[in-house]
Enzyme design. Structure first.
Site, PDB file in Angstrom:
ATOM      1  N   HIS A   1      12.043  -2.311   3.335  1.00  0.00           N
ATOM      2  CA  HIS A   1      11.789  -2.487   1.910  1.00  0.00           C
ATOM      3  C   HIS A   1      12.979  -3.163   1.229  1.00  0.00           C
ATOM      4  O   HIS A   1      14.123  -2.915   1.575  1.00  0.00           O
ATOM      5  CB  HIS A   1      11.543  -1.112   1.272  1.00  0.00           C
ATOM      6  CG  HIS A   1      11.231  -1.172  -0.180  1.00  0.00           C
ATOM      7  ND1 HIS A   1      10.183  -1.909  -0.682  1.00  0.00           N
ATOM      8  CD2 HIS A   1      11.842  -0.596  -1.261  1.00  0.00           C
ATOM      9  CE1 HIS A   1      10.159  -1.781  -2.008  1.00  0.00           C
ATOM     10  NE2 HIS A   1      11.152  -0.995  -2.374  1.00  0.00           N
TER      11      HIS A   1
ATOM     12  N   CYS B   1       7.352  -7.036  -1.763  1.00  0.00           N
ATOM     13  CA  CYS B   1       8.658  -6.682  -2.344  1.00  0.00           C
ATOM     14  C   CYS B   1       9.688  -7.768  -2.065  1.00  0.00           C
ATOM     15  O   CYS B   1      10.593  -8.002  -2.862  1.00  0.00           O
ATOM     16  CB  CYS B   1       9.134  -5.331  -1.838  1.00  0.00           C
ATOM     17  SG  CYS B   1       9.401  -5.266  -0.059  1.00  0.00           S
TER      18      CYS B   1
END
Ligand SMILES: [Zn+2]
Ligand SMILES: [Zn+2]
Length: 494
Positions: free
Chosen positions: A440, A83
């Site tokens: 994240h 990510c």
């Protein structure tokens, strides 16, 4: 937009669409939670960090309704903890100047390189193709695959593991330096210039270009290849306030500006009300340098000392005529080693200045901090503007401090021609959830959309914002974007 990898990408789109169609709100919550780790997710949820989660849910419900304004940008597949790279790829896709730079490099190479571009410039080629894909707005959901870029990037950044969680800013720097390496190796001077006229030094500077227009154009072309659009220059100056002299002035290129937030006492929290302007001011503010020797101040003091002790006129004259450079031998030749002197007489200041505004400005908010025991993350909101005027933070001459400059610029109207100089528009915001080193990344992208009627009339552009978490994409409002706890901000020069 999916033509290059047609069947493969279409298959992925189908799988994802099916998954979203069957998903109820818990499935979408859980898939998100899986990315973050349950603990981080619960924390984020309790603290209201998922402003967009409702939008994601809404979006899955809106699947079948492809109304007139339901256009989307492609998401990116997560190929295992990447990510951090996906957000950088999405961010770069929003930077028009970066996309056109890659296209220009490929176009330029077409004339001078033999063989396939895909072989000669594999990373530039793969990245350009992917960013074009990500820059295409469509009415259907689609998910692009970053695999080709990752494979070609691995060849350059061998020590940077792309499949374990990394820092997004670091990924950007690896990507830029890998591109630079590839582009420089493939660089060929244009046919009109003589190769023997162009010399390259080890630090990638072009020396002694051939004279005249060709030489100048070649130099410009070389700089454009080497620097790309993240081409800002930072100056660092040392000044002595006591004798009003400039001790040194050095310049270096920068790709990102690392800004530290203002902190509460104790240094564990970001000060409430902290803005990007505060951080820029802090970064560019003068700071006092201790234990630095000012030779000019020393020469001034030595001159007084020699007069007081009644030294010979020739000695005084020698000292007076010395430029006060740090290499001079006044101290030894005039036997002044024992002169009473303390460098605390000098007030030395260091200041950074933005000597050249880059085409693309990437600001890195430094949220990683350390205490005696561990690294921790500084969370909290730092307000940032949609339009940033960087010229307010640049002293017009060295030594003018920034506050004076801000006052000056508001007092005097600037000439029309330089009105947009240093003006930037926000294009992308990268946000990080969870702890440093894990967690994240998600990204907000602005996309300019032209509706057909508008295109025919006066090309009024409609700016839309999207929130993207790997393959999940949804439209968000401007206020959602401005509420983000930004880690990276990308601004485009107007
Ligand atoms: Zn001085
Ligand atoms: Zn001297």
């Amino acid at each position: 937009m999916v033509s290059r990898r047609g069947s493969e990408t279409k298959a992925i789109v189908c799988v994802l669409t099916d998954r979203i169609r069957i998903s109820n709100q818990w499935v979408s919550h859980l898939s998100f939670a899986g990315l973050l780790g349950v603990a981080g997710f619960v924390f984020a949820q309790q603290h209201g960090l998922f402003r967009n989660l409702n939008n994601l849910k809404l979006f899955s419900g809106r699947e079948k309704d492809s109304g007139d304004d339901s256009f989307l940008v492609p998401g990116l597949q997560n190929l295992g903890n990447n990510c951090f790279l996906n957000v950088i790829l999405q961010a770069l896709a929003s930077c028009k100047d970066f996309r056109s730079f890659l296209q220009w490099v490929l176009e330029d190479a077409r004339g001078s390189l033999a063989g396939e571009q895909e072989e000669q410039l594999p990373l530039t080629f793969a990245l350009s193709a992917l960013l074009q894909e990500l820059g295409t707005v469509g009415s259907r959901r689609s998910v692009s695959n970053p695999r080709k870029v990752m494979v070609t990037l691995t060849d350059y950044a061998k020590n940077f593991n792309l499949t374990s969680q990394q820092d997004a800013a670091e990924a950007l720097l690896h990507l830029i330096s890998s591109l630079q390496e590839e582009i420089v190796v493939c660089y060929r001077p244009s046919q009109s210039s003589n190769l023997s006229d162009i010399l390259f030094s080890r630090n990638l500077r072009m020396l002694a270009p051939s004279e005249g227009l060709h030489g100048l154009m070649e130099l410009k072309r070389w700089h454009k290849h080497l620097r790309g659009p993240f081409d800002g220059i930072l100056g660092s100056t040392l000044m002595c306030r006591t004798c009003s002299s400039q001790i040194s002035l050095e310049f270096q290129f920068f790709h990102t500006l690392p800004l530290s937030p203002l902190l509460h006492h104790g240094g564990y929290n970001i000060m409430s009300g902290c803005t990007l302007e505060h951080c820029l001011k802090k970064f560019l503010n003068t700071e006092k340098v201790e234990n630095y020797f000012c030779y000019r101040c020393w020469h001034g003091a030595a001159l007084k000392y020699l007069s007081v002790i009644g030294a010979a006129e020739t000695e005084i004259e020698k000292l007076r005529s010395c430029g006060g450079e740090d290499q001079c031998d006044c101290k030894t030749s005039l036997h002044l080693q024992r002169m009473p002197w303390s460098n605390s007489y000098s007030h030395i200041l260091k200041q950074l200045i933005i000597a050249r505004f880059p085409k693309l400005l990437c600001i890195q908010v430094q949220r990683a901090s350390f205490n005696m025991f561990e690294e921790f993350k500084l969370s909290g909101h730092i307000a940032f503007p949609l339009v940033l005027n960087l010229s307010l933070f640049t002293p017009s001459s060295i030594g003018v401090n920034i506050e004076e400059r801000i006052e000056m610029s508001s007092e005097y109207q600037k000439p029309e021609a330089s009105k947009n100089h240093g003006m930037y528009r926000l294009v992308t915001v990268v946000e990080h959830f969870g702890r440093t080193g894990s967690g994240h990344y998600t990204v907000y992208r602005s996309v300019r959309v032209f509706s057909q009627e508008e295109e025919e009339e006066d090309c009024d552009e409609d700016l839309s914002w999207f929130s993207i978490s790997d393959s999940e994409v949804c439209r968000v409002s401007e206020s959602d974007v401005l509420g983000a706890e930004a880690s990276l901000l990308f601004y485009e020069r107007l």
